[in-house]
Design a protein around this motif. Sequence first.
Motif, PDB file in Angstrom:
ATOM      1  N   GLU A   1      33.141  72.978  34.666  1.00  0.00           N
ATOM      2  CA  GLU A   1      32.327  72.836  33.461  1.00  0.00           C
ATOM      3  C   GLU A   1      33.138  72.248  32.317  1.00  0.00           C
ATOM      4  OE1 GLU A   1      30.788  76.691  32.674  1.00  0.00           O
ATOM      5  OE2 GLU A   1      29.062  76.453  34.012  1.00  0.00           O
ATOM      6  N   SER A   2      34.374  72.701  32.149  1.00  0.00           N
ATOM      7  CA  SER A   2      35.231  72.175  31.093  1.00  0.00           C
ATOM      8  C   SER A   2      35.482  70.688  31.282  1.00  0.00           C
ATOM      9  CB  SER A   2      36.560  72.941  31.064  1.00  0.00           C
ATOM     10  OG  SER A   2      37.397  72.435  30.045  1.00  0.00           O
ATOM     11  N   PHE A   3      35.794  70.301  32.520  1.00  0.00           N
ATOM     12  CA  PHE A   3      36.057  68.887  32.814  1.00  0.00           C
ATOM     13  C   PHE A   3      34.809  68.046  32.530  1.00  0.00           C
ATOM     14  CE2 PHE A   3      36.168  65.106  35.398  1.00  0.00           C
ATOM     15  CZ  PHE A   3      37.487  64.666  35.287  1.00  0.00           C
ATOM     16  N   VAL A   4      33.664  68.501  33.016  1.00  0.00           N
ATOM     17  CA  VAL A   4      32.424  67.739  32.856  1.00  0.00           C
ATOM     18  C   VAL A   4      32.016  67.663  31.385  1.00  0.00           C
ATOM     19  CG1 VAL A   4      29.951  67.761  33.373  1.00  0.00           C
ATOM     20  CG2 VAL A   4      31.609  68.146  35.194  1.00  0.00           C
ATOM     21  N   ASN A   5      32.213  68.761  30.634  1.00  0.00           N
ATOM     22  CA  ASN A   5      31.903  68.732  29.200  1.00  0.00           C
ATOM     23  C   ASN A   5      32.670  67.613  28.503  1.00  0.00           C
ATOM     24  OD1 ASN A   5      30.237  70.981  29.450  1.00  0.00           O
ATOM     25  ND2 ASN A   5      31.855  72.421  28.890  1.00  0.00           N
ATOM     26  N   THR A   6      33.974  67.559  28.765  1.00  0.00           N
ATOM     27  CA  THR A   6      34.798  66.547  28.121  1.00  0.00           C
ATOM     28  C   THR A   6      34.462  65.154  28.633  1.00  0.00           C
ATOM     29  OG1 THR A   6      36.585  68.151  27.876  1.00  0.00           O
ATOM     30  CG2 THR A   6      37.181  65.844  27.624  1.00  0.00           C
ATOM     31  N   ALA A   7      34.221  65.041  29.938  1.00  0.00           N
ATOM     32  CA  ALA A   7      33.880  63.739  30.513  1.00  0.00           C
ATOM     33  C   ALA A   7      32.589  63.203  29.911  1.00  0.00           C
ATOM     34  CB  ALA A   7      33.747  63.859  32.031  1.00  0.00           C
ATOM     35  N   PHE A   8      31.618  64.077  29.679  1.00  0.00           N
ATOM     36  CA  PHE A   8      30.339  63.637  29.125  1.00  0.00           C
ATOM     37  C   PHE A   8      30.478  63.259  27.653  1.00  0.00           C
ATOM     38  CE2 PHE A   8      26.454  64.690  26.766  1.00  0.00           C
ATOM     39  CZ  PHE A   8      25.571  63.807  27.355  1.00  0.00           C
ATOM     40  N   PHE A   9      30.971  64.187  26.842  1.00  0.00           N
ATOM     41  CA  PHE A   9      31.047  63.921  25.407  1.00  0.00           C
ATOM     42  C   PHE A   9      32.122  62.892  25.070  1.00  0.00           C
ATOM     43  CE2 PHE A   9      28.758  67.991  25.266  1.00  0.00           C
ATOM     44  CZ  PHE A   9      27.752  67.667  24.371  1.00  0.00           C
ATOM     45  N   GLY A  10      33.119  62.740  25.936  1.00  0.00           N
ATOM     46  CA  GLY A  10      34.153  61.730  25.721  1.00  0.00           C
ATOM     47  C   GLY A  10      33.863  60.419  26.423  1.00  0.00           C
ATOM     48  N   ASP A  11      32.706  60.324  27.104  1.00  0.00           N
ATOM     49  CA  ASP A  11      32.285  59.104  27.796  1.00  0.00           C
ATOM     50  C   ASP A  11      33.367  58.608  28.759  1.00  0.00           C
ATOM     51  OD1 ASP A  11      30.149  57.258  28.143  1.00  0.00           O
ATOM     52  OD2 ASP A  11      31.286  55.734  27.072  1.00  0.00           O
ATOM     53  N   LEU A  12      33.891  59.525  29.555  1.00  0.00           N
ATOM     54  CA  LEU A  12      34.902  59.160  30.550  1.00  0.00           C
ATOM     55  C   LEU A  12      34.260  58.308  31.637  1.00  0.00           C
ATOM     56  CD1 LEU A  12      37.913  59.824  31.448  1.00  0.00           C
ATOM     57  CD2 LEU A  12      36.864  61.501  32.988  1.00  0.00           C
ATOM     58  N   PRO A  13      34.799  57.113  31.920  1.00  0.00           N
ATOM     59  CA  PRO A  13      34.220  56.279  32.978  1.00  0.00           C
ATOM     60  C   PRO A  13      34.269  56.991  34.328  1.00  0.00           C
ATOM     61  CG  PRO A  13      35.758  55.009  31.630  1.00  0.00           C
ATOM     62  CD  PRO A  13      35.922  56.438  31.233  1.00  0.00           C
ATOM     63  N   ILE A  14      33.251  56.792  35.141  1.00  0.00           N
ATOM     64  CA  ILE A  14      33.201  57.403  36.468  1.00  0.00           C
ATOM     65  C   ILE A  14      34.419  56.975  37.288  1.00  0.00           C
ATOM     66  CG2 ILE A  14      31.943  57.482  38.652  1.00  0.00           C
ATOM     67  CD1 ILE A  14      30.677  59.113  36.419  1.00  0.00           C
ATOM     68  N   THR A  15      34.815  55.711  37.130  1.00  0.00           N
ATOM     69  CA  THR A  15      35.981  55.231  37.884  1.00  0.00           C
ATOM     70  C   THR A  15      37.241  56.004  37.510  1.00  0.00           C
ATOM     71  OG1 THR A  15      36.262  53.500  36.197  1.00  0.00           O
ATOM     72  CG2 THR A  15      35.072  52.901  38.213  1.00  0.00           C
ATOM     73  N   ARG A  16      37.336  56.433  36.254  1.00  0.00           N
ATOM     74  CA  ARG A  16      38.512  57.211  35.815  1.00  0.00           C
ATOM     75  C   ARG A  16      38.473  58.606  36.433  1.00  0.00           C
ATOM     76  NH1 ARG A  16      41.642  55.727  31.335  1.00  0.00           N
ATOM     77  NH2 ARG A  16      43.740  56.548  31.712  1.00  0.00           N
ATOM     78  N   THR A  17      37.280  59.167  36.567  1.00  0.00           N
ATOM     79  CA  THR A  17      37.141  60.471  37.217  1.00  0.00           C
ATOM     80  C   THR A  17      37.601  60.393  38.670  1.00  0.00           C
ATOM     81  OG1 THR A  17      35.250  61.048  35.799  1.00  0.00           O
ATOM     82  CG2 THR A  17      35.498  62.282  37.858  1.00  0.00           C
ATOM     83  N   VAL A  18      37.159  59.360  39.372  1.00  0.00           N
ATOM     84  CA  VAL A  18      37.558  59.171  40.774  1.00  0.00           C
ATOM     85  C   VAL A  18      39.073  58.959  40.856  1.00  0.00           C
ATOM     86  CG1 VAL A  18      37.330  57.697  42.804  1.00  0.00           C
ATOM     87  CG2 VAL A  18      35.314  58.243  41.422  1.00  0.00           C
ATOM     88  N   GLU A  19      39.617  58.224  39.913  1.00  0.00           N
ATOM     89  CA  GLU A  19      41.062  57.976  39.901  1.00  0.00           C
ATOM     90  C   GLU A  19      41.847  59.273  39.732  1.00  0.00           C
ATOM     91  OE1 GLU A  19      44.327  55.746  36.991  1.00  0.00           O
ATOM     92  OE2 GLU A  19      42.212  55.186  36.882  1.00  0.00           O
ATOM     93  N   ILE A  20      41.388  60.140  38.825  1.00  0.00           N
ATOM     94  CA  ILE A  20      42.049  61.432  38.618  1.00  0.00           C
ATOM     95  C   ILE A  20      42.011  62.247  39.911  1.00  0.00           C
ATOM     96  CG2 ILE A  20      41.829  63.667  37.441  1.00  0.00           C
ATOM     97  CD1 ILE A  20      40.938  62.106  34.948  1.00  0.00           C
TER      98      ILE A  20
END
Length: 296
Positions: free
Chosen positions: A210-229
């Motif tokens: 939930e913490s990761f997704v909260n930041t990814a959503f509000f910080g507009d983290l690219p999906i490709t960056r999520t996969v890279e992590i």
Amino acid sequence: MARPALTIALLLTTKELVDACGQWLPVNRYKPVDLHQAASGEGLLEVLSHQREAVDAVVIEQSLLDESTREGLHREGLLFPAVVVGELMGRVDYHPEEVHLPVDQLEQLGYNVDAAISRFLRQGQKEARPGDESDANALPSAESSAWKLSSRLQERLGYLGVFYKRDPSRFLANLPPDEQRELVQSLQRTYRDLLISYFRDPAAANQALESFVNTAFFGDLPITRTVEIHMNLIDEFWKQLKLEGHKNDFLQDYRLALLDVMAHLCEMYRRSIPPEVALAVSSEQRRSLIDSEVSS
């Protein structure tokens, strides 16, 4: 016209932690108030009771939420949107709409405060749905207080609330290079927590997710960056296991964690579309289909 900053009570045990949290709360959005000197037992209850109408959300240290304090907060109806700072233990420390953030991931604090307020607003909207047999006056004290705060937050934030109003200035791509690097490194630590707990402690893993997704959503983290992590961490685990002579075939199972993250992100984006916008889009799509059928 710019909306007023929301007041965030910092209920933490040390001044150092207060300063660290204050550093990561955007000043254009939030006004932190240091209440660490009152952050204990009866003092905490007293100060929150006196500032009930001034506080919009809290950042509270996990160690302060012992059973007695938690019961007192509920008894007095002192329920606020909350980020609980401490270990991911898979339990509810304050109330079900809280979000959790470890001390080594405070770079994500502002985004998780956004998420905490959004969750609180959604719960308030559920309680205020027309057709319910009970109304706000008939709710128990704690629920009534939460409902009133939810209504006040909606008035201050606008009807749609922060969940529909992400701040583009805080998107990852728009941050200064140093802040971008710090945020990504913090997200990597969160994702590591998720992977480590994923099969061993699902409840704790869910808090990290939930913490990761909260930041990814509000910080507009690219999906490709999520996969890279995800891939980088799996690669680290693979190398470590190989070095220690262990089997590493099971790492493929952690693709489920990535799928979970993607599913939660999709749900957040789905919820971020106001119902009336979705209906308008559907109507336009229907007209477009009708026009195309007629022309054909």
